[in-house]
Design a protein around this motif. Structure first.
Motif, PDB file in Angstrom:
ATOM      1  N   ASN A   1       0.330  -1.203  -0.155  1.00 36.92           N
ATOM      2  CA  ASN A   1      -0.332   0.005   0.320  1.00 36.92           C
ATOM      3  C   ASN A   1       1.152   1.518  -0.231  1.00 36.92           C
ATOM      4  OD1 ASN A   1      -2.280  -1.786   0.024  1.00 36.92           O
ATOM      5  ND2 ASN A   1      -2.847  -1.202   2.318  1.00 36.92           N
ATOM      6  N   ILE A   2       1.937   1.610  -0.592  1.00 31.21           N
ATOM      7  CA  ILE A   2       2.446   3.174  -1.007  1.00 31.21           C
ATOM      8  C   ILE A   2       2.040   3.697  -2.193  1.00 31.21           C
ATOM      9  CG2 ILE A   2       4.874   3.967  -2.108  1.00 31.21           C
ATOM     10  CD1 ILE A   2       5.727   0.573  -1.055  1.00 31.21           C
ATOM     11  N   PRO A   3       1.950   4.306  -1.371  1.00 28.17           N
ATOM     12  CA  PRO A   3       0.990   5.971  -2.060  1.00 28.17           C
ATOM     13  C   PRO A   3       1.288   5.434  -3.553  1.00 28.17           C
ATOM     14  CG  PRO A   3       1.813   7.259  -0.657  1.00 28.17           C
ATOM     15  CD  PRO A   3       2.740   5.457  -0.345  1.00 28.17           C
ATOM     16  N   LEU A   4       2.418   5.316  -4.763  1.00 29.21           N
ATOM     17  CA  LEU A   4       3.121   5.229  -5.151  1.00 29.21           C
ATOM     18  C   LEU A   4       2.797   6.680  -6.581  1.00 29.21           C
ATOM     19  CD1 LEU A   4       3.896   1.473  -6.399  1.00 29.21           C
ATOM     20  CD2 LEU A   4       5.797   3.405  -4.764  1.00 29.21           C
ATOM     21  N   MET A   5       1.870   6.575  -6.458  1.00 23.89           N
ATOM     22  CA  MET A   5       0.785   7.920  -8.034  1.00 23.89           C
ATOM     23  C   MET A   5       1.140   8.989  -6.991  1.00 23.89           C
ATOM     24  SD  MET A   5      -0.064   6.021 -10.130  1.00 23.89           S
ATOM     25  CE  MET A   5      -0.548   7.475 -10.867  1.00 23.89           C
ATOM     26  N   LEU A   6       1.499   9.089  -6.008  1.00 22.99           N
ATOM     27  CA  LEU A   6       2.194  10.497  -5.560  1.00 22.99           C
ATOM     28  C   LEU A   6       2.883  10.552  -6.195  1.00 22.99           C
ATOM     29  CD1 LEU A   6       1.027  12.882  -3.483  1.00 22.99           C
ATOM     30  CD2 LEU A   6       1.757  12.068  -1.524  1.00 22.99           C
TER      31      LEU A   6
END
Lengths: 343, 284, 287
Positions: free
Chosen positions: C242-247
């Motif tokens: 669940n890493i906010p990669l899109m950020l």
């Protein structure tokens, strides 16, 4: 031994107290709306309201990476240094499928050569398991002869008697000793909540005939069915890294000019470069060959070697897969093909 | 504290030999002589050689178990570890773990028989270990044939030893180069061997395989094409030995990448017969 | 959805294509990719708000490239990936038959409870596919105009942080990475035969799941995607940690928009700015 009761507050206190000492404690923690079993410190909030953690208990005993050799390089040559002994562990928050996986893994790590990194840590671990109160469509422990209330691999099993409390059952002598040592945290009795609902073996239907899978794989290694079953798979390692029984690893060196560390790191048969030779020849070049290896290793090769299936039916790989691969569905398909005598 | 199965022996590089522009042989002696005295291995076994800082690589032990006090390895420079091993000098320290894997059943199956060795290119080292082992016990065997080929003259390894085997009266050496491999640009003048691919040369060798043992090592395509020729020459499938090579990290049956079906190359192999090979899934 | 099934059957039975990649239902609130090779297998095809996957990622697979022609069910956002793959010579317009879907938006969040509307849908400019061979589905709500500059609220939040706070934030987030490469494998734009992380002579990136390796890996991947990422959000959706990669990706896309006035995947004639050299580039290091 009489049944003892422990509630959330007391268990949290106990785990925090242990985490403050020399013992490593692994417990469920909430991160970005999902639950992970991870190493905690004295003040990490422990999360109890979860169905199943994303990762498995594997991480506690077989870490993502760990040093297996240290060395120093100087004018006189290379000097090898010892790796400190493993610390004891309390591993809380796995379900019976997690605990059962430990019995599967130790066969591999003890096979002829004793991998003491795994085995010593395993032997120093107290496994406190949460019997299941919930299940979902991806669960299939019963298909493999396990149970949502199973005791295999656990030292202590906690059975819910209400939302807030468990009945603690010591399965091994070590579990018994643990409870006796920390008896102030346990109560003799508590009011069970009659309205609290849990699940039984029958709630999780047996999806396939586990004994039919291996013969079919042996007979149908070249079956076109493999490509159909695996066309969606995009060959990442998410399934293997959350799997409690996937054990493959890589060994790499990390060094400066004068010192270095050799580590054992998680690796996965589903990844394209896993078997790539230096000559660029790759025995498992295609996507379907790699996924076939994963299934065949668990349900056929591992059984040949250790007389046990390397899967405990936790369903994590299905839940985590972004492409929608579902292991239960694949095994059900194989088992039904086997019944029909199909290829 | 329990023993660390990943801990290597420290080895002193005693000698470095260039075999071809990209193939080297290292002669290694135990840094701690006491370890060298207790160390023993058998023909066919392999080990993991470490270049400290780069990692470990798997090669067979290329020297013969009958020659004590040292081991040799021969490798092609292909990746990170072999690039670092290329640059070692006599006196440097490298690591070695082993011996691992099974062995050629020399005493059990080879004694009293004719032995035919067939190898191509860089695959001579595992065979060389057996060749010297057999030659050191020469009177235990009948005829000895060696068929060895490489792409070009430049790619032949152990050139000195080839000459020794050629000169020996009790060895039948057939050496060959692939068509075009005898050009002067490959350092070749007056090639006295055959010209042609190993399977073809093997077919025309006139070797009688009946009751004999064959040891076959080479690239996958050579193995594939040579196996039927050996059967044609009269060798029984159970008597054709080969070695499998797969990528390995641990050598101990743990890391999970060398298996072909339930056959772990590091534990059940690397030595196996053509009959064994026929029962395995086609994934090597 | 009947019209997709009919279209797929028509394409396969007439031999226009030999493979249709679409979606099937696999749970109440879950869909997944489906490969259809025979007309009779097409009945499982669906399209609804759970069809979140970007199927363009399959276009660069050897067995799909080897097909005579492939049909793909694609939303406007997925077509952005196809546009990029064509620009980068990974596919051709002739090889791909695009079954474009009018799309009212898809869900995000993990199965079995994907409730939130997907963040990518809140800023969608292509609810009606911008390029297709056939467009199916009811007319969707109006898209945001193509020339409108969009800023994401979460990127704005991140920008407010100090350097030290940003560093602490990413350290914490990226330390969770287990290096399963689900992000890379799901990403339609990550098609390299040998990814930089898989190269070891020299070892550019530490392959261990430690902070250094994780930072190197995720930052290098984000850089490789700057000006190329098409905002499909697949990396973030499939991340087990669940890493906010899109950020990370969106921050770089906004940067590219600001510096080069470019958004990828809308125009077959426009190359991602970091992959081409123009004489009037304002950076002069290359001249």
């Amino acid at each position: 031994m009489a049944e003892l009761i422990i509630n959330r507050d007391k268990l949290t206190q106990l785990l925090h107290e242990i985490a403050g000492g020399e013992t490593e404690v692994f417990a469920p923690v909430l991160k970005e709306e999902a639950t992970y079993i991870t190493k905690i410190s004295q003040d990490t909030p422990i999360h109890y309201d979860f169905f199943i953690s994303v990762n498995s208990v594997k991480e506690a005993i077989f870490p993502r990476y760990e040093p297996i050799l240290k060395y120093k390089i100087d004018q006189e040559g290379v000097k090898l240094e010892d790796i400190p002994p493993m610390k004891p562990i309390v591993l809380f928050g796995g379900h019976p499928c997690d605990a059962a996986s430990l019995m599967v893994m130790e066969k591999l790590f003890g096979w002829d050569y004793n991998d003491h990194f795994y085995q010593d840590r395993r032997n120093k671990t107290i496994v406190i398991t949460l019997a299941c109160n919930e299940f979902d469509k991806d669960c299939f422990c019963t298909s493999l002869g396990y149970s949502p209330h199973g005791e295999v691999g656990s030292d202590i099993v906690l059975e819910s008697i209400s939302k807030e409390a468990w009945k603690a059952k010591a399965v091994t002598d070590r579990g018994k000793e643990f409870i006796e040592k920390h008896n102030t945290y346990f109560a003799a009795s508590d009011k069970p909540d009659a309205s609290f609902k849990t699940i039984g073996d029958k709630d999780i239907p047996v999806g396939f005939d586990k004994d039919a899978v291996k013969p079919w794989i042996k007979e149908n290694f070249e079956s076109e069915e493999w490509q159909k079953l695996t066309s969606k798979c995009w060959s990442c390692a998410a399934c293997t890294y959350v799997c409690p029984t996937c054990h493959c690893f890589d060994i790499t060196d990390d060094a400066s000019m004068w010192s270095g560390l050799r580590t054992k790191n998680w690796d996965a048969c589903t990844m394209p470069i896993f078997t790539l030779h230096a000559s660029q020849h790759n025995p498992r070049e295609a996507y379907y060959q790699r996924y076939r290896q994963r299934i065949a290793h668990k349900y056929s090769y591992y059984v040949d070697l250790f007389k046990v299936i390397s899967c405990t039916g936790c369903g994590r790989c299905s839940r985590v897969c972004g492409a929608g691969m579902n292991i239960l569905e694949i095994l059900t398909r194989i088992s039904s093909l086997a019944k029909k005598g199909g290829k | 504290m329990s023993e660390n199965i990943y801990k290597p022996y420290l080895m002193k590089v005693a000698e470095v030999r260039d075999e071809t522009p990209d193939i080297k042989t290292l002669k290694l002696e135990f840094q701690n002589p006491a370890e060298g005295e207790t160390f023993s291995f058998k023909a066919g076994q392999f080990g993991l050689y470490s270049a400290f800082g780069a990692g470990e690589s798997t090669f067979c032990i290329a020297s013969a178990p009958t020659r004590k006090g040292y081991i040799e390895c021969t490798f092609r420079v292909a990746g990170r570890v072999t690039s670092q091993l290329r640059d070692v000098n006599p006196g440097d320290t490298i690591g070695f773990r082993g011996p691992y894997g099974n062995t050629f059943p020399i005493e059990e199956k080879f004694f009293g028989k004719s032995i035919t060795f067939v190898a191509g290119g860089i695959a001579l080292p595992p065979v060389r270990c057996v060749i010297w082992n057999v030659l050191d016990l020469r009177d235990k065997f009948k005829d000895i044939n060696i068929v060895y080929g490489a792409k070009t003259y430049q790619d032949l390894v152990y050139k000195d030893e080839l000459q020794q085997w050629q000169d020996a009266k009790d060895i039948n050496l057939i050496k060959t180069l692939d068509p075009g491999g005898d050009k002067a640009e490959y350092g070749c003048n007056n090639w006295d061997g055959k010209m042609g691919f190993v399977p073809t040369v093997l077919k025309e060798s006139g070797i009688n395989g009946k009751g004999g043992i064959a040891v076959l090592c080479g690239p996958p395509i050579m193995i594939k094409l040579s196996l039927p020729v050996l059967v044609e020459l009269g060798f029984a499938k159970e008597d054709i030995y080969t070695t499998l090579e797969n990528k390995m990290k641990c050598g101990l049956g743990k890391c999970g990448r060398c298996n072909v079906g339930s056959f772990y190359v590091c534990k059940h192999g690397p030595v196996l017969t053509a009959a064994d090979l026929a029962t395995m899934p086609d994934e090597f | 959805m009947k019209e997709i099934i009919e279209k797929a059957k028509e394409l396969l039975s007439q031999g226009t294509v030999d493979l249709v990649i679409g979606y099937e239902q696999c749970g109440d609130k879950q869909c997944r990719p489906l490969f259809v090779q025979k007309p009779e297998e097409a009945d499982k095809l669906v399209f609804n708000e759970f069809c979140v996957h970007n199927l363009a990622t399959y276009l660069t697979r050897p067995e799909v490239k080897q097909t005579k022609r492939v049909a793909i069910v694609a939303k406007g956002c997925d077509i952005r990936a196809i546009v990029n793959l064509i620009i980068e010579n990974q596919s051709t317009r002739e090889h791909v038959y695009i079954i474009g879907m009018n799309c009212p938006g898809v869900v995000s969040g993990k199965a079995p409870n994907p409730t939130k509307p997907h963040t990518k849908c809140q800023t969608c400019k292509v609810r009606t596919p911008q390029m297709s061979d056939v467009t199916l589905g009811p007319t969707p709500p109006e898209s945001i105009p193509m020339d409108k500059t969009i800023t994401h609220p979460d990127v704005e939040e991140l920008k407010k942080k100090t350097r030290e706070e940003k560093w602490a934030f990413w350290r914490e987030q990226l330390s969770k990475c287990i290096r399963c490469y689900a992000c890379r494998q799901a990403c339609p734009m990550c098609y390299c035969n040998r990814c930089i992380v898989d190269l070891n002579t020299p070892q550019w990136i530490d392959t261990r799941s430690n902070l250094r390796g994780n930072l190197d890996w995720n930052i290098v991947r984000a850089y490789h995607l700057s000006g190329r990422c098409i905002d499909c959000g697949e990396c973030e959706r499939v991340c087990p940690a669940n890493i906010p990669l899109m950020l990370l990706n969106r921050t770089l896309q906004e940067e590219v928009k600001e510096k080069f006035d470019f958004e990828s995947g809308y125009d077959l004639e426009a190359c991602p700015p970091l992959t081409v050299f123009e004489k009037d580039d304002h950076e002069n290091f290359i001249r």
